[in-house]
Scaffold this active site. Structure first.
Site, PDB file in Angstrom:
ATOM      1  N   TYR A   1      -7.517 142.876 -16.448  1.00  0.00           N
ATOM      2  CA  TYR A   1      -7.767 143.345 -15.071  1.00  0.00           C
ATOM      3  C   TYR A   1      -8.970 142.594 -14.519  1.00  0.00           C
ATOM      4  O   TYR A   1      -9.963 142.371 -15.227  1.00  0.00           O
ATOM      5  CB  TYR A   1      -8.057 144.847 -15.048  1.00  0.00           C
ATOM      6  CG  TYR A   1      -8.523 145.333 -13.688  1.00  0.00           C
ATOM      7  CD1 TYR A   1      -7.611 145.771 -12.736  1.00  0.00           C
ATOM      8  CD2 TYR A   1      -9.873 145.328 -13.343  1.00  0.00           C
ATOM      9  CE1 TYR A   1      -8.028 146.191 -11.483  1.00  0.00           C
ATOM     10  CE2 TYR A   1     -10.290 145.746 -12.095  1.00  0.00           C
ATOM     11  CZ  TYR A   1      -9.363 146.176 -11.158  1.00  0.00           C
ATOM     12  OH  TYR A   1      -9.781 146.579  -9.928  1.00  0.00           O
TER      13      TYR A   1
ATOM     14  N   GLU B   1      -8.051 141.883  -5.907  1.00  0.00           N
ATOM     15  CA  GLU B   1      -7.744 142.587  -7.140  1.00  0.00           C
ATOM     16  C   GLU B   1      -6.529 141.937  -7.784  1.00  0.00           C
ATOM     17  O   GLU B   1      -5.467 141.837  -7.157  1.00  0.00           O
ATOM     18  CB  GLU B   1      -7.462 144.073  -6.881  1.00  0.00           C
ATOM     19  CG  GLU B   1      -7.205 144.857  -8.174  1.00  0.00           C
ATOM     20  CD  GLU B   1      -6.920 146.321  -7.914  1.00  0.00           C
ATOM     21  OE1 GLU B   1      -7.675 147.179  -8.400  1.00  0.00           O
ATOM     22  OE2 GLU B   1      -5.922 146.608  -7.219  1.00  0.00           O
TER      23      GLU B   1
END
Length: 403
Positions: free
Chosen positions: A125, A213
């Site tokens: 992530y 993101e």
């Protein structure tokens, strides 16, 4: 302003970030040709079909009409049309669509990057955003890619790392290497990750983004580092410098009343309450929403009319507010500095008369230049409008009309 995955990936690619390649289509009949083109460019023979909506959780979400998930695998070009047909034009419900399914107008046909090899793949992530408290940009990253980051933060917060970056000097080489090291990489994957991190930060900084993101960032079996997804939010205050990115705005993904308000020059955000707000200034708007909550109501919107509150502007604000059937009262809270209070009051009276009638009570609190004259105008109008001087008095009237 939010972007679709395929748009975010195109920006990343322009900054040198390796991405999962894909072709976007809005018609089922174009899907096979798009897949063939992708095969020619990448050599892939399996494909990932992804719904393009402004919401996360697409892989777990469900298309109401077909039962298909929002992200599916096509194991060969012969499955493409069937998979696309199961998503395109349907309505996708995910954990982030607030209980209302969103229509899928486009799908991204992407290469399958989870190809077999001697070593395993890994998912990470990574996001870049501004830490307002520290006044620095921050890269948030974790080895737990592919999962909801909120779940990771709640149950295993030690697996989330942060690297703060001084925007005046940008990301430094040692910071990129630190991130790659903390992700447990070595060798070629380590080198590729450092390049990826620098390019990602430069993309964030270069387009005046509010957030990038990537979940997941994939380490392939042959040690490439690839952005498999891309969620990008642009900073609205910086869009004037990027007209090419402003053209990417998809108004069909936004709340229609917010689009209408934006086109009228009003700052409007729809909420879930029962008391509408019409205010000038963001700080005063926040205080107004607080006092509504304390009085027993719930704010139905954030609406900043700015420094101009003439009859036309007020009337437009009323029309937008009253499209929400949950609104039971309207609180107008104006501080007359740039704009005179009596001018706002006259605008309220004129707008009310132009509309014929307004089905909910209106509380008007005006303070500042010509506030006394403004109160007189409201009180003598003969309309269903309640005037107030103090903010607490306005809150009490809100409580009274909601009882």
């Amino acid at each position: 302003m939010n972007l679709h995955e395929y748009q975010g990936k195109s920006i990343l690619k322009s900054f040198g970030v390796a991405i999962q390649e894909g072709v976007v289509v809005d018609k089922v009949e174009d899907a096979v040709a798009a897949a063939k083109k992708l095969t020619e460019e990448t050599g892939t023979s399996w494909y990932v079909v992804k719904a393009q909506i402004h919401a996360g959780g697409r892989g777990k979400g469900t298309i109401e009409e077909t039962g298909s998930h929002g992200v599916v695998l096509a194991k060969g070009i012969d499955q493409i049309e069937e998979k696309v047909n199961g998503i395109l034009g349907g309505h996708l419900m995910t954990a982030q669509t607030n209980g209302k399914a969103k229509k899928v107008n486009k799908v991204l046909i992407a290469q399958d990057v989870y190809y077999p090899g001697e070593s395993e793949t890994s998912e990470f992530y990574m996001s870049v955003l501004l830490d307002r408290e520290k006044g620095r940009n921050v890269i948030v990253y974790s080895t737990e890619g592919g999962m909801d980051i909120e779940h990771v933060a709640e149950h295993t917060p030690e697996l989330i790392h942060k690297e703060f970056i001084d925007p005046r000097v940008g990301i430094q080489g040692f910071q990129a290497r630190k991130i790659a090291f903390n992700l447990g990489l070595s060798g070629e994957a380590f080198k590729q990750m450092t390049k990826f991190v620098v390019a990602l930060y430069n993309a964030y900084d270069g387009i005046d983004a509010a957030m990038f993101e990537i979940n997941p960032v994939l380490k392939t079996s042959d040690n490439k580092i690839i952005a498999v997804d891309a969620k990008v939010t642009m900073d609205g205050n910086g869009l004037f410098r990027h007209p090419n990115y402003l053209a990417m705005r998809d108004k069909t993904e936004e709340d229609p009343t917010e689009v209408e308000a934006d086109e009228a020059g009003l700052n409007f955000v729809k909420l879930d309450g029962n008391v509408a707000c019409m205010v000038n200034g963001a700080g005063l708007a926040m205080a107004t929403m607080d006092i509504i909550k304390l009085s027993g109501g719930n704010p139905a919107n954030f609406l900043d009319v700015g420094g101009t509150a003439n009859a036309e502007r007020v009337e437009k604000a009323f029309h937008i507010i009253l499209k929400d059937p949950n609104v039971k009262a309207i609180l107008i809270n104006i501080f007359g500095g740039i704009v005179r209070c009596d001018r706002v009051a006259q605008g309220v009276v004129d707008a009310y008369k132009n509309m014929g009638s307004i089905p909910v009570p209106i509380i008007v609190r005006l303070q500042g230049t010509n506030a006394v004259e403004a109160k007189r105008l409201i009180d003598e109008s003969g309309l269903n409008v309640h005037s107030a001087v103090l903010l607490q008095e306005a809150a009490d009237k809100v409580k009274e009309v909601l009882a």
